[in-house]
Design an enzyme around this catalytic site. Structure first.
Site, PDB file in Angstrom:
ATOM      1  N   HIS A 123       0.819  -1.229   0.000  1.00  0.00           N
ATOM      2  CA  HIS A 123       0.000   0.000   0.000  1.00  0.00           C
ATOM      3  C   HIS A 123       0.850   1.276   0.000  1.00  0.00           C
ATOM      4  O   HIS A 123       0.309   2.370  -0.200  1.00  0.00           O
ATOM      5  CB  HIS A 123      -0.915   0.046   1.230  1.00  0.00           C
ATOM      6  CG  HIS A 123      -1.947  -1.034   1.271  1.00  0.00           C
ATOM      7  ND1 HIS A 123      -2.842  -1.239   0.240  1.00  0.00           N
ATOM      8  CD2 HIS A 123      -2.237  -1.989   2.201  1.00  0.00           C
ATOM      9  CE1 HIS A 123      -3.624  -2.278   0.542  1.00  0.00           C
ATOM     10  NE2 HIS A 123      -3.272  -2.747   1.721  1.00  0.00           N
ATOM     11  N   ASP A 158      -2.793 -10.914  -2.102  1.00  0.00           N
ATOM     12  CA  ASP A 158      -3.320 -10.351  -0.853  1.00  0.00           C
ATOM     13  C   ASP A 158      -4.803  -9.981  -1.065  1.00  0.00           C
ATOM     14  O   ASP A 158      -5.214  -9.658  -2.180  1.00  0.00           O
ATOM     15  CB  ASP A 158      -2.513  -9.102  -0.503  1.00  0.00           C
ATOM     16  CG  ASP A 158      -2.836  -8.550   0.872  1.00  0.00           C
ATOM     17  OD1 ASP A 158      -2.090  -8.853   1.823  1.00  0.00           O
ATOM     18  OD2 ASP A 158      -3.840  -7.817   1.007  1.00  0.00           O
ATOM     19  N   HIS A 160      -6.256  -7.387  -0.289  1.00  0.00           N
ATOM     20  CA  HIS A 160      -6.404  -5.970  -0.635  1.00  0.00           C
ATOM     21  C   HIS A 160      -5.643  -5.664  -1.939  1.00  0.00           C
ATOM     22  O   HIS A 160      -4.620  -6.282  -2.220  1.00  0.00           O
ATOM     23  CB  HIS A 160      -5.824  -5.092   0.474  1.00  0.00           C
ATOM     24  CG  HIS A 160      -6.447  -5.322   1.826  1.00  0.00           C
ATOM     25  ND1 HIS A 160      -5.946  -6.246   2.718  1.00  0.00           N
ATOM     26  CD2 HIS A 160      -7.525  -4.747   2.404  1.00  0.00           C
ATOM     27  CE1 HIS A 160      -6.701  -6.226   3.824  1.00  0.00           C
ATOM     28  NE2 HIS A 160      -7.663  -5.332   3.656  1.00  0.00           N
ATOM     29  N   ASP A 245      -4.376 -12.687   3.955  1.00  0.00           N
ATOM     30  CA  ASP A 245      -5.614 -12.213   4.586  1.00  0.00           C
ATOM     31  C   ASP A 245      -6.862 -12.585   3.789  1.00  0.00           C
ATOM     32  O   ASP A 245      -7.976 -12.285   4.221  1.00  0.00           O
ATOM     33  CB  ASP A 245      -5.565 -10.702   4.865  1.00  0.00           C
ATOM     34  CG  ASP A 245      -4.942  -9.908   3.738  1.00  0.00           C
ATOM     35  OD1 ASP A 245      -4.715 -10.484   2.653  1.00  0.00           O
ATOM     36  OD2 ASP A 245      -4.681  -8.703   3.938  1.00  0.00           O
TER      37      ASP A 245
HETATM   38 ZN   LIG Z   1      -4.094  -7.205   2.849  1.00  0.00          ZN
END
Ligand SMILES: [Zn+2]
Length: 336
Positions: A123, A158, A160, A245
């Site tokens: 991120h 991931d 995200h 995750d």
């Molecule tokens: Zn994540």
């Protein structure tokens, strides 16, 4: 087959505060997975990345700001992203570990690499920390490889979207960025249409899937879309943003993968690309047991030592439709 694992003790001292999901215990869970996998593990201590290497994707003023902030004792950049004094060294070595593995694997023929990077990185933007991330560990190594003329595929499984990675490298036709992620979901980025945005048409591939998506649809998207595109792209290196995750037991996301699914994804990469040109780096993954077991299956998948179970979860119909939608866009650029 050896697995070279890069880590640094400072990853345990990056203090995000009590009850923060991105905790030092995650490193210990990954370590337990390493111990349990039965593979030949070679541990190396992650070196500090050099400032000039950070500067391939981050602004100098941002790097100085992170250093200053940590040296003054740390604090919170936003609600999620918290640092302590030791976070500076942890962040330098998290990025340095990924690059050290690239260099290590160049000298080995029968090995693959895994970096226990903490803080995670995908991120992190050019001049902003967010989503637990300070420096973009995987983007730094990808950019360094690009500066040496190598082509890089970044596969981000991931839960995200790796908004930082895409924003840094999305315009480079020598980088293929692929992300499967929950949508709509933090960081509210990573759209199918990005495949046509910017300078590099076709090399930013987002496959957003709804909450509830399970391993059946992940495997289908991977097998029918991701793997064929990687083969056609012919990268020199495959770097994996290995977040865990998307596991069904992880409370930060609402996907339904099982540990074997991560192993399956890893195994399919190992089938099409030399694993001594594959480096996986830890991103998310907050359920400690799931993180441990998914580390085991990912390493075994990369090493090709055991077939992963075909048994997996069943997704809602909307998940399949989401992949169909992505497939139509991807098919305009690639044979899938
Ligand atoms: Zn994540």
């Amino acid at each position: 087959m050896q697995v070279v694992v890069a880590s640094h003790p400072s990853s345990l001292e990056h203090d995000t505060g009590r009850n923060h999901p991105e905790s030092p215990d995650r490193v210990l869970a990954v370590r337990r997975g390493m111990d349990e996998c039965g593979l030949d593990i070679v541990n190396i201590e992650s070196p500090e990345i050099q400032r000039s290497q950070l500067a391939v994707v981050h602004d100098a003023s941002y790097i100085e700001m992170i250093e200053m902030y940590c040296s003054l004792g740390g604090g919170a950049f936003d609600m999620d992203t918290v640092v302590s004094e030791q976070s500076w060294l942890a962040a330098l070595t998290a990025a340095g570990g990924v690059w050290a593995l690239v260099e290590e694997l160049r000298a080995r023929s029968d090995a693959t690499g895994f970096a226990i990077s903490r803080p995670p990185g995908h991120h992190a933007l050019r001049q902003r920390a967010m989503g637990f991330c300070l420096f973009n560990n995987i983007a730094i190594s990808a950019a360094l490889l690009r500066s040496q003329g190598e082509k890089v595929a970044i596969l981000d499984w991931d839960a995200h979207h790796g908004n930082g990675t895409q924003s840094m490298l999305g315009d480079d036709p020598g980088v293929l960025y692929v992300s499967i992620h929950q949508d709509p979901f933090y960081p509210f980025d990573g759209h199918i249409q990005d495949i046509d945005a910017g300078e590099a048409k076709g090399t930013t591939i987002n496959i957003p899937v709804p909450a509830g998506t399970a391993g059946d649809v992940y495997r289908r998207a991977w097998g029918e879309l991701v793997i064929p595109v990687v083969k056609q792209f012919e990268p020199d290196w495959v770097l994996i943003s290995a977040g865990f995750d998307a596991h069904v037991n992880d409370s930060l996301a609402e996907l339904q993968l099982r540990s074997d699914d991560f192993g399956w994804l890893a195994a399919t990469v190992a089938e099409i690309h030399p694993v001594n040109r594959v480096v996986a780096t830890l991103e998310g993954g907050y359920d400690l047991e799931a993180l441990q077991q998914s580390t085991v299956t990912t390493l075994m998948g990369l090493a090709g030592v055991a077939p992963m179970s075909d048994e997996t979860g069943v997704s809602p119909a909307a998940a399949g439709h989401a992949v169909d939608k992505a497939a139509r866009e991807i098919a305009r650029h690639w044979k899938v």
